[in-house]
Design an enzyme around this catalytic site. Structure first.
Site, mmCIF file in Angstrom:
data_model
loop_
_atom_site.group_PDB
_atom_site.id
_atom_site.type_symbol
_atom_site.label_atom_id
_atom_site.label_comp_id
_atom_site.label_asym_id
_atom_site.label_seq_id
_atom_site.Cartn_x
_atom_site.Cartn_y
_atom_site.Cartn_z
ATOM 1 N N HIS A 9 3.677 -0.835 3.858
ATOM 2 C CA HIS A 9 3.011 0.434 3.559
ATOM 3 C C HIS A 9 4.100 1.488 3.372
ATOM 4 O O HIS A 9 4.885 1.745 4.299
ATOM 5 C CB HIS A 9 2.086 0.830 4.712
ATOM 6 C CG HIS A 9 1.307 2.093 4.474
ATOM 7 N ND1 HIS A 9 0.189 2.151 3.670
ATOM 8 C CD2 HIS A 9 1.487 3.362 4.960
ATOM 9 C CE1 HIS A 9 -0.287 3.384 3.661
ATOM 10 N NE2 HIS A 9 0.487 4.133 4.427
ATOM 11 N N SER B 102 0.871 -1.171 0.000
ATOM 12 C CA SER B 102 0.000 0.000 0.000
ATOM 13 C C SER B 102 0.909 1.222 0.000
ATOM 14 O O SER B 102 2.052 1.156 0.449
ATOM 15 C CB SER B 102 -0.947 0.003 1.204
ATOM 16 O OG SER B 102 -0.252 -0.185 2.422
ATOM 17 N N GLU C 185 1.174 5.650 0.469
ATOM 18 C CA GLU C 185 0.553 6.857 1.009
ATOM 19 C C GLU C 185 1.019 8.073 0.219
ATOM 20 O O GLU C 185 2.209 8.230 -0.072
ATOM 21 C CB GLU C 185 0.922 7.023 2.482
ATOM 22 C CG GLU C 185 0.299 8.275 3.112
ATOM 23 C CD GLU C 185 0.559 8.354 4.601
ATOM 24 O OE1 GLU C 185 0.077 7.456 5.321
ATOM 25 O OE2 GLU C 185 1.260 9.281 5.033
ATOM 26 N N PHE D 231 9.831 15.112 10.969
ATOM 27 C CA PHE D 231 8.724 14.160 11.027
ATOM 28 C C PHE D 231 8.821 13.310 12.286
ATOM 29 O O PHE D 231 7.823 13.067 12.966
ATOM 30 C CB PHE D 231 8.742 13.234 9.806
ATOM 31 C CG PHE D 231 8.447 13.903 8.493
ATOM 32 C CD1 PHE D 231 7.779 15.119 8.430
ATOM 33 C CD2 PHE D 231 8.837 13.317 7.293
ATOM 34 C CE1 PHE D 231 7.496 15.738 7.230
ATOM 35 C CE2 PHE D 231 8.558 13.914 6.074
ATOM 36 C CZ PHE D 231 7.898 15.128 6.046
ATOM 37 N N ASP E 20 -3.203 15.711 14.506
ATOM 38 C CA ASP E 20 -2.297 16.641 15.195
ATOM 39 C C ASP E 20 -2.957 18.004 15.345
ATOM 40 O O ASP E 20 -3.777 18.401 14.508
ATOM 41 C CB ASP E 20 -0.999 16.805 14.401
ATOM 42 C CG ASP E 20 -0.230 15.498 14.291
ATOM 43 O OD1 ASP E 20 -0.156 14.777 15.295
ATOM 44 O OD2 ASP E 20 0.283 15.206 13.188
#
Length: 300
Positions: free
Chosen positions: A279, A26, A28, A229, A120
């Protein structure tokens, strides 16, 4: 061949000698801000689509700041490609009624998969505070989405503990609440140690066997960006990674090669440990994710 050489070969077999393409993927993406960014995104989607991912997800900015762009991107994927889109949705800055309405609009557009997140705060450094009329947390959001429609739901997991959690056990308890509310799987935040993932996966399996946990992989080309990040999600950046990218600021192709090597080795270790679904956090760039999938035996 002397004994030392023989041992070296036996204990350091090629990481990618065994993979046979028996994995699921998968990817993103994030919603583009400009026409140029949109072109890059769609080129990446077209490049990765032949790898037949199980789904592709589209992120949702802090405080819902990309709500419309996320919705537009997800709808376009559903309308113009054969891919299965998954829309990120958070609790931040919206009432239950507003979130339920967004979920219903996704369902009406043919979107059946939601990545449900607490989210967030709009400004970095602020403490999370639920909307007075909103969902209190991700577990409540999952339960609310399941009440709207029978969505497939993915949630977040944190192998190195979410920054807002008191301890590893409370973090794990929070994940279990999301699973109990109806989540179908957990996707981890990125990490750079296979051992870290295995410890987390095995601990969860002891408590609750059968929960699907998918490792999130972030190929790194910019350590400073990755460090930013990581500060938001509690991931550790190993010292060796800083040293590995030293001197490559003006050599983007060399950075790409190093990034592919590091992420490829991590995926190879995870594969050797039984992982069969990955992912990828693509940052809207296809090349690194595509190369690593190729190493894992996936072919278009």
């Amino acid at each position: 061949m002397n004994r030392q050489s023989q041992l070296a070969i036996e204990t350091h077999a090629p990481l990618f000698a065994e993979p046979r393409g028996d994995i699921q993927l998968s990817f993103e993406f994030f919603p583009p801000k400009t026409d140029a960014m949109a072109e890059t995104l769609w080129r990446s989607i077209e490049t990765l689509a032949p790898l037949k991912p199980r789904f592709v997800s589209v992120t949702y900015g802090a405080g819902g700041s990309t709500r419309e762009r996320t919705h537009t991107t997800v709808e376009r994927i559903a309308r113009e490609t054969g891919l299965t889109p998954a829309a990120h949705l958070t609790c931040v800055g919206a009432t239950r009624d507003e979130i339920d309405a967004i979920a219903r609009s996704y369902w009406d557009a043919g979107v059946r998969h939601i990545v449900a997140l607490r989210g967030d705060p709009p400004e970095q450094g602020q403490r999370y505070a639920p909307h007075p009329d909103g969902y209190a947390n991700a577990a409540a959001l999952v339960a609310g989405l399941k009440a709207v429609a029978p969505f497939e739901i993915s949630v977040a997991a944190y192998p190195e503990i979410h920054p807002d959690s008191e301890c590893a056990q409370s973090d794990l308890d929070n994940l279990l609440r999301k699973i109990d509310a109806g989540a179908d799987r957990a996707i981890t935040q990125f990490f750079f140690s296979a051992d870290c993932f295995f410890r987390f996966r095995d601990k969860l399996a002891e408590i609750r066997p059968g929960v699907e946990v998918v490792p999130g992989i972030l190929p790194v080309t910019n350590v400073a960006t990755t460090r930013r990040f990581a500060g938001q999600c509690g991931a550790a950046i190993p010292d060796w990674m800083d040293r590995l990218f030293e001197g490559l600021d003006e050599l983007p192709q060399a950075r790409q090669l190093v990034a592919a090597t590091v992420a490829g080795e991590l995926c190879g270790q995870l594969y050797a440990g039984g992982v069969r679904h990955f992912h990828f956090y693509t940052l809207n760039r296809a090349e690194l994710a595509y190369a690593i999938c190729h190493l894992l035996g996936v072919r278009a």
